[in-house]
Enzyme design. Structure first.
Site, PDB file in Angstrom:
ATOM      1  N   GLU A 438       0.826  -1.226   0.000  1.00 20.04           N
ATOM      2  CA  GLU A 438       0.000   0.000   0.000  1.00 20.04           C
ATOM      3  C   GLU A 438       0.852   1.265   0.000  1.00 20.04           C
ATOM      4  OE1 GLU A 438      -2.705  -0.761  -0.837  1.00 20.04           O
ATOM      5  OE2 GLU A 438      -3.098  -2.726   0.023  1.00 20.04           O
ATOM      6  N   GLY A 439       1.993   1.190  -0.649  1.00 23.58           N
ATOM      7  CA  GLY A 439       2.927   2.315  -0.706  1.00 23.58           C
ATOM      8  C   GLY A 439       3.989   2.155   0.354  1.00 23.58           C
TER       9      GLY A 439
END
Length: 596
Positions: A438-439
């Protein structure tokens, strides 16, 4: 390793620190303290008795792919059925599609419990909630009518399909194509990797949200669209229709969260329907990403709580050596290791980091609730800005914290921590992915500087710093809290100066943004936690003054606040020095000089 939800601390945060009942009254959702506590009690029972016992075997057994079908670990389908039947899946869903509309402030406590009980199990349902949010906010009514009710209930699950072998963080490199069809659908073709829950045996359908390019799309991220591509296409009656042209080509063999199927998904002209406007897919996906990043922060928090519980239990039972002051347990062969200062240092580090993060999580969840449901439009906008500022801190700092707390757990267990059967090393392996997906946390730090600090010239961060100064002023006359107030006042003043410095150097040299971003985020997080520990200490002081019967609980809060201020907050100084050092030494060395 057993798990029991930390209900007393959760209730302290929700009721005493934030007055969640008043929050619910403002939002008009009809929840009161009695109902909230009842939900937390049942959540604690479910996670401790149903989910947590599955965690060890899920790591040993893993997810298994056979002829394109995935089998999740033993017990997962039955536990998921209870999850759906008991209404947990619909907890935060919109009421018009069968959801219960619970605020994030309450739901986050349950989600933390799930993360702690079994991160592998929680991943399957967590992505569905984000997919529901994206479809609810951006999908057309026809798609909502066909898919949302089943997704909200958990009967159908959802995924995010972003990553490709050549396109991870840099989504401008996406190659998946979506070709318009005569019936208004799109034929989606391409391969996605690292798709959590892309195939599984928990739900009867899986609704993939896929980023792809239309034939006439402009280059780069401005040419990405978001499409709904289900495993089974919904029939006109909302039931299962034909099987779509997509498949799971492989599942990854991973370091951790082995019970989660992490899939290579192949789309071979699969039927899909666009969500939102063409070429606006990234904006739609970010609705889902912000929720996902908050949830990943809770994953770090859940892992930390499970690791701390195991560490504390072991430290109380493990007998090794005698206390420095003499025998603490003369009737035993040796003293429990909790008497030793270094073990106490590790335990208190675990405790104060995770409890501090729990307070920040509740505050962030409060802002997310206000962003969506505050009756005043200006208040909704302010809450949205505050939540956006906090999300990169929650995702990056919480997951770094989870890895540190799990690592300390291994250290407290000593040699046994390195052995699989004790369960602590699994937590360390499971937590490692949270710093990546998610980053990555480096990307979160860049987001914190570029999209949050520089985008508004530091206005929102200054407002947060003002709020911490107000907390200091509120408690300035308390002799019990004076050292905490002074430490926080000093750091906030330093934080303001550092913020001005970061804005200035970023305008002069763009490399400074990347050079200072991680350290500036870490500095900000440590000071923010200090602010919440001051608030917690003030609540504890007030309870003690009122003659509470829970003296030990509140005294522990005061002691924890002092430990954080004395032993953890000074870490901020190292991050400040690194920020001030600048980019020169970081970027000066030629690439060829890295190795000889």
């Amino acid at each position: 390793m057993s798990f029991q939800a930390p209900l007393r601390d959760m209730r302290f945060v929700l009721h005493e620190l934030f007055d969640v009942s008043a929050h619910c009254e403002l939002l008009g959702n009809g929840l009161d303290r009695q109902l909230i506590d009842g939900v937390l009690d049942e959540a604690a029972r479910y996670t401790a008795q149903v989910v947590a016992p599955l965690n060890r075997n899920s790591d040993e057994q893993g997810a298994i792919l056979t002829n394109g079908e995935v089998s999740t670990p033993d017990g997962f389908p039955q536990a998921y059925r209870q999850y759906v039947d008991n209404g947990w899946a619909s907890m935060t869903g919109p009421s018009e599609y069968g959801g219960q509309g619970f605020p994030q402030m309450v739901a986050a406590s349950f989600h933390e419990m799930l993360m702690a009980a079994s991160l592998s199990f929680r991943v399957y349902s967590g992505l569905t909630e984000g997919a529901v949010l994206a479809l609810y906010k951006h999908g057309d009514q026809a798609l909502k009518n066909l898919y949302l009710e089943k997704m909200v209930s958990g009967t159908w699950t959802g995924t995010m399909c972003l990553t490709e072998p050549q396109a991870g963080t840099d989504l401008s490199l996406l190659r998946t194509r979506a070709v318009p069809q005569a019936d208004g659908s799109y034929a989606v073709s391409g391969s996605k990797i690292f798709i959590s829950g892309g195939e599984q045996d928990l739900s009867e359908n899986i609704v993939h949200l896929v980023l792809a390019r239309l034939p006439d799309a402009p280059a780069g991220v401005k040419g990405i669209s978001l499409l709904l591509v289900p495993k089974f296409i919904a029939g006109a009656d909302g039931g299962l229709g034909r099987r779509n042209n997509l498949s799971c080509g492989a599942i990854e063999h991973k370091m951790g969260i082995k019970g989660t199927s992490t899939c290579v998904m192949n789309f071979d002209g699969a039927s899909g329907w666009i969500i939102g406007a063409a070429n606006q897919g990234l904006a739609c996906m970010f609705t889902m990403m912000n929720d996902a990043r908050f949830q990943v922060g809770l994953q770090g928090l859940g892992i930390a709580e499970r690791a701390f519980q195991g560490s504390l239990s072991y430290a109380r039972e493990r007998l090794q050596s005698r206390a420095l002051e003499g025998s603490a347990a003369p009737d035993k062969a040796a003293d429990p290791i909790i008497v030793h200062p270094d073990v106490r240092r590790m335990l208190l580090t675990q405790k104060t980091l995770l409890e501090g993060c729990r307070m920040v999580a509740a505050y962030t969840a409060q802002q997310l609730d206000l962003e969506h449901a505050h009756p005043d439009a200006q208040a909704r906008k302010q809450a949205s800005q505050r939540a956006a500022l906090l999300i990169p801190i929650v995702k990056a700092f919480f997951t770094d914290m989870g890895q540190e707390v799990a690592s300390l757990g291994v250290q407290i267990y000593g040699g046994h921590g390195f052995i699989r059967e004790w369960g602590m090393e699994q937590l360390m392996r499971d937590s490692r992915i949270t710093q990546i997906y998610e980053g990555t946390n480096g990307i979160q730090a860049l987001d914190f500087i570029r999209r949050k600090l520089l985008a508004d010239g530091g206005q929102q961060l200054t407002a947060l710093q003002d709020e911490l100064d107000q907390w200091c002023a509120r408690h300035a006359l308390s002799s019990e809290l004076s050292t905490l107030v002074l430490a926080l006042e000093t750091r906030v003043l330093e934080w303001r100066t550092l913020t001005t410095h970061v804005i200035a150097i970023s305008a002069v040299n763009v490399q400074e943004i990347g050079a200072c971003s991680v350290d500036f985020l870490q500095y900000s997080a440590y000071v923010l936690l200090a602010g919440f520990w001051l608030q917690a200490a003030a609540c504890a002081e007030a309870a003690m003054a009122a003659g509470t019967e829970e003296v030990e609980f509140y005294r522990a809060k005061l002691n924890s606040a002092r430990f954080y201020s004395d032993r953890i907050l000074p870490r901020a100084s190292a991050h400040r020095e690194a920020v001030l050092a600048g980019a020169e030494s970081l970027m000066a060395m030629p690439e060829t000089s890295f190795a000889f």
